[in-house]
Design a protein around this motif. Sequence first.
Motif, PDB file in Angstrom:
ATOM      1  N   PRO A   1       6.561   1.986  -4.021  1.00  0.00           N
ATOM      2  CA  PRO A   1       5.835   2.456  -2.839  1.00  0.00           C
ATOM      3  C   PRO A   1       6.190   3.910  -2.532  1.00  0.00           C
ATOM      4  O   PRO A   1       7.349   4.302  -2.612  1.00  0.00           O
TER       5      PRO A   1
ATOM      6  N   CYS B   1       4.461  -5.282  -4.802  1.00  0.00           N
ATOM      7  CA  CYS B   1       5.792  -4.688  -4.726  1.00  0.00           C
ATOM      8  C   CYS B   1       6.384  -4.413  -6.113  1.00  0.00           C
ATOM      9  O   CYS B   1       7.457  -3.821  -6.219  1.00  0.00           O
TER      10      CYS B   1
ATOM     11  N   HIS C   1       4.835  -0.846   1.019  1.00  0.00           N
ATOM     12  CA  HIS C   1       3.398  -1.059   0.859  1.00  0.00           C
ATOM     13  C   HIS C   1       2.764  -1.648   2.113  1.00  0.00           C
ATOM     14  O   HIS C   1       1.543  -1.558   2.285  1.00  0.00           O
TER      15      HIS C   1
END
Length: 327
Positions: free
Chosen positions: A302, A298, A316
Amino acid sequence: MPRSLIEVDNLSFGFRGQATDLVEGVSLALNRNETLCIVGESGCGKSVTALSLMGLLPPDATRISSGTITFEGEAIPADDFRRLSTLRGDRMAMIFQEPMTSLNPAYKIGDQITEAVRAHRGGSKAEARDRALQALEQVGIPAAKQRLGEYPHQLSGGMRQRVMIAMALVNDPSVLIADEPTTALDVTVQAQILDLIASLQDRSGMGTIMITHDLGVVAQVATRVAVMYAGRIVEIGTAQEIFDDPQHPYTIGLMSSVPKLTGPRQRLSTVPGLVPTPDRMPEGCRFATRCPFAQSVCATVPPLAPVAGDHRVACHFAPLETRLEAV
């Protein structure tokens, strides 16, 4: 004739003196006779995005990093404030959140509406006043001719909001942006205002962008929904896709925080933490500091990737049902 009334492509901007963009990579499209609801908690960038589409951000204080706004087939750079100002109040119109601060208390209702007509349509003052009267009657204001000669403080909150709608629609815009149009109204007037916007939209084919944090309103009026967090679109899809199968952890948190009217009493779910300020935006996914599923991946941004149909999610781990099982 293009299918989309307005398309926003990769809009990113901030304010001068800030290193981080307040709004980043926003892409949206609005079609005819469609209602796109932008949802998210306070501070997520919903209203400032709407102001940028209308060219209402202060040019001297705004830093546009990227973005193109295509309106009815015409591509307009996001920093072309002059061109956007010519569309504002004419082909694009906006209903602001609080009509008492949006209407000028020193001018009569009729004068404020006729000014919008003459600025974009020209004509005599008498012709503009006739059009203003028609607009007030169109939004269901009783004794409309009398209201033209009254000041904003002489009207109730619901009536002032109807005046704002009349002013926005007086030039028959293609796109209406409504920023929390029912926040300060009681539930009865709220229902009347939403029904009014829907009926006017059905009659003219107008597209509506509605900014709200009220998921009940979203469920009632939305064709499509865009969920915004910390200046980014984190999930977008049809209303049915978002409500039936929310995929972003933030969207799930918003849905879970709606109180239930039936069943046993239980503690209301909340999303922990606060929206980060522009000077403290985390790297990668901006929701990572509040997300229960956050991991090292993260730390990268994303992409807004498709899940199914028109449903797209910036996470993600989406789709959550399969990805999280494998973790």
